[in-house]
Design an enzyme around this catalytic site. Structure first.
Site, PDB file in Angstrom:
ATOM      1  CB  SER A 287      15.230  16.256  96.587  1.00 57.89           C
ATOM      2  OG  SER A 287      14.928  17.593  96.817  1.00 57.89           O
TER       3      SER A 287
ATOM      4  CB  SER B 212      13.684  19.128  94.093  1.00 55.83           C
ATOM      5  OG  SER B 212      14.867  18.342  94.174  1.00 55.83           O
TER       6      SER B 212
ATOM      7  CE  LYS C 297      16.057  16.676  90.992  1.00 53.96           C
ATOM      8  NZ  LYS C 297      16.300  16.644  92.454  1.00 53.96           N
TER       9      LYS C 297
END
Ligand code: GLN
Length: 493
Positions: free
Chosen positions: A179, A155, A80
């Site tokens: 997330s 997210s 990420k």
């Protein structure tokens, strides 16, 4: 050839270790799929093509020289964009960090590299991990491979899609309030948030430090087990990290196991079809020998307000470092230092990040601290106690991961509270710091699209291995995790 990436990491690493496939070929296949899908789905913010090919060459050379391979030898993975990997851009999907290259490598990334994993790039996300849909990315939303008009969740949107679309078998996300579990549910893959203290956060760009946890996505539970095992363990650079060497995996099934089902996780508002899919999943666990026990988490309704005080307070403090001096973008302003700070932050942060910094600064301010932040910490203890009480009676707790399947991009982007409620079932677990997984448990049809549903399985503090054992038993008895999104059609394999 792309079929290689549709295998799980364990199988892929096995083939590479046996010499049936080179690490170089494995990473080339990942890039072929990335090149075919990225423009369409907006998965990656930075791609480290040169580095990945170089590492693959080194891995192949090491194997040829007879050096022992790590358990992830040659496996392409994705990180990420809030993770530090030396020399690679880590923008947190924010304009304020556009072009920022990490000066060092996170502990968890280093451990994966040491095990032979090969990171190919940094994935799209909601800015600074604040959001549930990817629409808060400064670089445009990621699309759900099951229906490209819908959100993949957030997210950790790009990492979820990198796995669901078969670009890599393993991707890392960060889970602060859901997330990883929520996008895993919305994309039909597995996502595991370990116990808060298990994986070092050194090198994860902080959002809410008492909640953030590095968490992997994978198609299979055994891949999650392997990655968590490799990443976990004490780290001198993160004093919150458990002094336990690694994960002690459990063999066995779910016979005799008591599964608690909190009525608060099956609210009236839960769509009927999502409820039916989750109830069928619980019936499967029962068929496998578990006992279903109704439990209550009576303060669950306080979790979202509590989270939005605790997480924003921590975020306002963590994000103070982005001031135009030390990192990334600088906007000069009208000459004074103060105006440079203000201009940089005005230009660099998106609206949701600003909203949270304002809220967090307010709840921490003199005069309001006790009324807001102090009170939220007390409620957080009450929520933790709710779980402890329930776990006196049951071994794990299960229910839907998300209150709905993937919603349309744009459906909630003008309504922050509606967006926050996407995490109503994952946030209580985050506040308690306990481990939880989302496992694919079925499908619903919404406006003609077949969309995945996830079951969240939660364990007591440090019972990560138990959570994974239950997930493994469920996975073995069902085939939801093997279903592929339509994006795989038309020449994928
Ligand atoms: N969606 C939640 C939020 O916006 C959770 C985010 C996360 O876990 N990073 O804060």
């Amino acid at each position: 050839m792309s079929a290689a990436i549709l295998e799980d990491a364990v199988a892929l690493a096995g083939r590479i270790a046996r010499g049936e496939l080179s690490a170089r070929r494995a990473v080339e296949v990942a890039f072929e799929r990335l090149d075919r899908l990225d423009r369409r789905l907006n998965v990656f913010l930075a791609v480290d093509r040169e580095g990945a090919l170089r590492r693959a060459g080194e891995l192949d050379a090491r194997r040829a020289a007879g050096h022992a391979s790590g358990p992830l030898h040659g496996v392409p993975i994705a990180l990420k964009a809030n993770m530090c990997f030396e020399g690679v851009e880590s923008s947190c999907a924010s304009k304020i960090l556009a072009g920022y290259r990490a000066p060092y490598t996170a502990t968890f990334v280093q451990r994966l590299l040491d095990a032979g994993a090969n990171p190919i790039g940094m994935t799209n996300m909601d800015e600074f991990a604040m959001g549930s849909s990817s629409e808060n990315s400064a670089f445009g939303p990621t699309k759900n491979p099951w229906d490209e008009a819908r959100t993949p969740g957030g997210s950790s949107s790009g990492s979820a899609v990198a796995v669901a679309a078969g670009i890599v078998p393993i991707a890392l996300g960060s889970d602060t309030g859901g997330s990883v579990r929520q996008p895993a549910a919305l994309c039909g893959i597995h996502g595991f948030k370990p116990t808060y203290w298990r994986v070092s956060r050194y090198g994860l760009i902080a959002f809410g430090s008492s909640l953030d946890q590095v968490s992997p996505f994978a198609r299979t539970v055994r891949d999650l087990e392997l990655v968590t095992h490799v990443m976990s363990g004490t780290d001198v650079r993160d004093s919150t990290c458990l002094d336990e060497p690694a994960l002690n995996l459990e063999d066995g099934d779910v016979r005799g196991l008591r599964v608690g089902v909190p009525r608060e996780h099956f609210p009236e508002s839960l769509p009927r079809d999502v409820r039916a899919v989750c109830e069928a999943a619980l019936a499967t666990l029962e068929k496998l020998g578990a006992t279903i026990v109704p439990v209550s988490l009576p303060h669950s309704h306080l979790a979202i307000p509590t989270y939005y005080v605790v997480a924003t307070a921590e975020a306002s403090s963590n994000l103070a470092r982005f001031d135009g001096v030390r990192y990334g973008t600088r906007v000069e302003g009208s000459g004074s230092l103060q105006s440079m700070y203000a201009a940089t932050r005005e230009e660099g942060f998106g609206p949701e990040v600003k909203r949270r910094i304002l809220l967090g600064t307010y709840v921490l301010s003199a005069g309001y601290y006790d009324a807001w932040y102090g009170r939220a910490l007390k409620v957080r203890s009450i929520l933790r106690r709710d779980f402890e009480t329930a776990f006196e009676d049951v071994d794990v707790i299960a229910g839907p991961t998300s209150p709905e399947a993937a919603f349309r991009l744009g459906a909630k982007s003008n309504d922050p509270v509606a967006m926050y409620l996407s995490d109503v079932l994952t946030v209580p677990v985050s506040l308690a710091g306990i481990p939880a997984i989302s496992v694919p448990c079925g499908f619903v049809t919404v406006e003609g699209s077949r969309l995945p549903v996830g079951l969240q399985i939660v364990g007591p503090n440090r019972a990560d291995a138990r959570v994974l054992r239950v997930a493994r038993a469920f996975e073995a008895a069902t085939d939801f995790a093997r279903a592929l999104p339509p994006i795989h059609a038309g020449g994928a394999a």
